[in-house]
Design an enzyme around this catalytic site. Structure first.
Site, short mmCIF file in Angstrom:
data_model
loop_
_atom_site.label_atom_id
_atom_site.label_comp_id
_atom_site.label_asym_id
_atom_site.label_seq_id
_atom_site.Cartn_x
_atom_site.Cartn_y
_atom_site.Cartn_z
N GLY A 74 -28.67 -25.22 -35.97
CA GLY A 74 -27.85 -26.42 -36.03
C GLY A 74 -28.37 -27.48 -35.07
O GLY A 74 -29.00 -27.17 -34.05
N GLY A 123 -27.87 -21.64 -37.48
CA GLY A 123 -27.32 -22.33 -38.63
C GLY A 123 -28.07 -22.07 -39.91
O GLY A 123 -27.50 -22.16 -41.00
N GLU A 146 -28.14 -17.44 -30.17
CA GLU A 146 -27.08 -18.21 -29.50
C GLU A 146 -26.80 -17.79 -28.07
O GLU A 146 -26.44 -18.63 -27.23
CB GLU A 146 -25.79 -18.13 -30.32
CG GLU A 146 -25.83 -18.93 -31.63
CD GLU A 146 -26.56 -18.21 -32.74
OE1 GLU A 146 -26.77 -18.82 -33.80
OE2 GLU A 146 -26.94 -17.04 -32.56
N ASP A 154 -22.68 -17.33 -34.46
CA ASP A 154 -21.61 -17.95 -35.24
C ASP A 154 -22.08 -18.16 -36.67
O ASP A 154 -22.93 -17.43 -37.15
CB ASP A 154 -21.13 -19.24 -34.57
CG ASP A 154 -22.14 -20.37 -34.63
OD1 ASP A 154 -23.36 -20.08 -34.61
OD2 ASP A 154 -21.73 -21.54 -34.69
#
Length: 353
Positions: A74, A123, A146, A154
């Site tokens: 992301g 992401g 992460e 996530d």
């Protein structure tokens, strides 16, 4: 109030179009390794919504331009900049919209065929990893990094990690270990291996036929998986849900993979890793509901800028790039109540999918 991005924004770098019997979504941001922005998430969701009941669209192809990455994660630089100024709402709304898109990909009523090459991280896993047909080529490098930026896995990544064989999910989450195509197939992050030289032909067959079964003709046996070979040792090293005990087990293991894992664990955010272990424990070894995983992830995302190591981790790894984060606590000193606070229900602010 944080402004909402618009789909008319010229910086949206994703192409959506209908071709033959398929809807086709292509990430077109190769210079940024196809990092996923808020605008891109909204554009992808808009296409998914438009094609769900479109009789001309039998399936969807999801791919990306460039040779280096399907999607390397992301685009969190703007979250960091705003978070430094106290604007945590931007990140919360970005994550909520992204997680909603992840859930739609997982539950989509038509086949989605994802072609994943190069870096597929964070992401990117949330984008391709929940599709009904997940193809990897020989260049694939899949990871959930992460914990190295003070966050937790996530975009539904915790769901995939929890479902990985044995304790492999904990290993992948705590170390950001990269999976080649064989490892990705073994861990359940991909379904089929197709040599990348055959992708153009396969895509054309999918466009012409609208039948996902076309990929069976070109799929090849899975490449070797080093992680599968080390599965028993990984299971033993990560048998505990206690972070210090895992570190002790790795220290006692003589294999090269264990030394590399221990080195990474000592570099990552202790709070993030302890929270990740608790997240996986709560999901159990074979969760069937990605929505529950996303809801749990959002609880952490909602609080992470104010109560976690996220801003410091992004600074060290992506902004200043000094690779020297100053975490808030030591590996053996993470209070359980801090983990519980990050995972506590959000009441009226819970994620709505």
């Amino acid at each position: 109030m944080t402004e909402m991005p618009t789909l008319e924004d010229p910086t949206t770098e994703v192409e959506t179009r209908k071709s033959g019997r398929a809807g086709h979504i292509t990430l077109t941001r190769p210079k940024a390794l196809n990092a996923l922005s808020w605008e891109m998430c909204l554009a992808i969701e808009k296409a998914l919504d438009a094609w769900a009941d479109d009789p001309e669209v039998a399936l969807i192809i999801l791919d990306a331009e460039g040779e280096r990455a399907f999607c390397a994660g992301g685009d969190i630089a703007e979250m960091y900049r705003r978070g430094l100024k106290g604007d945590v709402d931007f990140g919360r709304r970005f994550w909520a919209d992204e997680y909603r898109m992840n859930a739609k990909l997982a539950a989509y009523p038509k086949p989605i065929v994802a072609f994943m090459h190069g870096f597929i991280m964070g992401g990117g896993v949330g984008l391709g990893g929940h599709c009904s047909y997940r193809i990897v080529g020989e260049s694939a490098q899949v990871a959930m990094p992460e914990c190295g930026i003070g966050f937790v896995p996530d975009v539904g990544g915790s769901y995939l990690l929890a479902r990985a064989p044995g304790r492999l999910g904990a290993h992948l989450a705590l170390t950001a270990a990269r999976m080649g195509p064989g490892d990705a197939l073994h861990a359940g992050f991909a379904d089929h291996f197709v040599p990348e030289e055959d992708w153009a032909l396969l895509k054309q067959r999918l466009l012409d036929s609208g039948e996902a079964s076309a990929l069976e003709e070109v799929a090849r046996p899975a490449p070797e998986s080093p992680m599968a070979a080390a599965q028993a040792e990984i299971d033993a090293a990560y048998a505990s849900d206690n972070l210090p005990k895992i570190a002790e087990s790795l220290e006692a293991e003589s294999a090269d993979w264990a030394a590399a894992a221990l080195k990474q664990i000592r570099r990552n955010s202790p709070l993030s890793m302890a929270t990740t272990l608790e997240m996986l424990a709560r999901l159990g070894p074979a969760p069937s509901d990605i929505d529950a995983a996303l809801a749990q992830e959002f609880r952490v995302a909602y609080r992470i800028m104010q109560e976690g190591d996220f801003l410091e981790g992004v600074r060290a790894q992506l902004i200043d790039k000094d690779r020297n984060p100053h975490w808030g606590m030591a590996l053996d000193a993470v209070p359980p109540e801090r983990v519980a606070a990050l995972l506590a229900p959000l009441g009226a602010q819970e994620l709505v999918l």
